[in-house]
Structure formats: C-alpha cells, structure tokens
Design a protein around this motif. Structure first.
Motif: not given
Length: 148
Positions: A106-135
C-alpha cells in the motif's frame, strides 16, 4: 526516601500511554486547532508535535476537505456523540505513509477514525479527540477479495 504521590505517578503513566499506544490520538478544539499530537502520529505522518500544535488541522493537512470534515464533527460538538470515518468511506483522513513491513504493497495507511467528544467538568463539549487506527492490513485483504 520519599515516594511520588500516586496522582503524579498515574498522570505520568497516562502521558506515557497516550504517547506510546499503537493508535493515533489527536485533540482539536472547536476552531480545529491541534492541541494534542501523540507519538503514533509523529511516527506515521513524519510531523513532529512542535510543528503542528496550535495550528489549524486544515493548514497542516490540506487533503482534508473542510466542509465534509466539519459535517462529521457537527454531531460530536452539537450532540456529544461519537462520529466515525471508515476506510471504506474514505481510505484515509491523514495521508500517512504505510510503515508496516507485512503490508508494504500500500502507498499509504488506510485508516478507521473515531471522533470522540471531550467534555468539560460542566458537560460542555469544547474539544474532540480523534483516534486513528491503522486499517491497512484489513483494507488490503478486503480489496484483494473484491478484485478476484
């Protein structure tokens, strides 16, 4: 002889895990600026954390279609739920080289990506984290089967 407080030791372990897990981990804020960049991403993209932190995801990875990606993040920010990108929908989100010796065809890495919410202590979502899996291995097997 004093020992480190348990909280500090656990924090150190967490940082070590984030940097060494066999999974890409990226945190972006609502303006799509990169806040965290782990060792997996450094190794596979060739970009060091100090070169990407604080920069726009779209500035660093021009191959990511902005409007499409923003639609993918909308349910994460608005509803606080996960969103997914599979290699079947889009072979990769981040154009990374394929560094696995078994799957070098393969010329590149195939990927599965999950976009996950990151909550503040008050429950707001101000950021998200991406988890990238080599598929890549899974993708090549599947593509080989469909080409027969």
């Amino acid at each position: 002889m004093s020992s480190l407080p348990a909280e500090f030791e656990q924090f150190h372990w967490m940082v070590d895990m984030v940097q060494n897990v066999d999974l890409g981990l990226i945190v972006i804020d609502r303006d799509y600026n990169i806040q965290v960049w782990n060792g997996f991403m450094t190794h596979h993209s060739g970009m060091q954390a100090h070169d990407v932190l604080g920069k726009s995801l779209f500035e660093v990875f021009k191959e990511i279609p902005q409007e499409w990606f923003k639609l993918k993040t909308k349910p994460v920010y608005d509803l606080g739920c996960r969103s997914f990108i599979t290699w079947q929908q889009r072979p990769y989100l981040f154009k990374c080289r394929n560094v696995r010796p078994v799957t070098q065809q393969a010329n590149f890495m195939y990927q599965n990506v999950t976009l996950n919410p990151m909550r503040t202590p008050t429950g707001q979502v101000r950021s998200l984290f991406l988890s990238i899996q080599d598929a890549t291995a899974e993708a090549l097997i599947s593509l080989e089967k469909t080409s027969r």
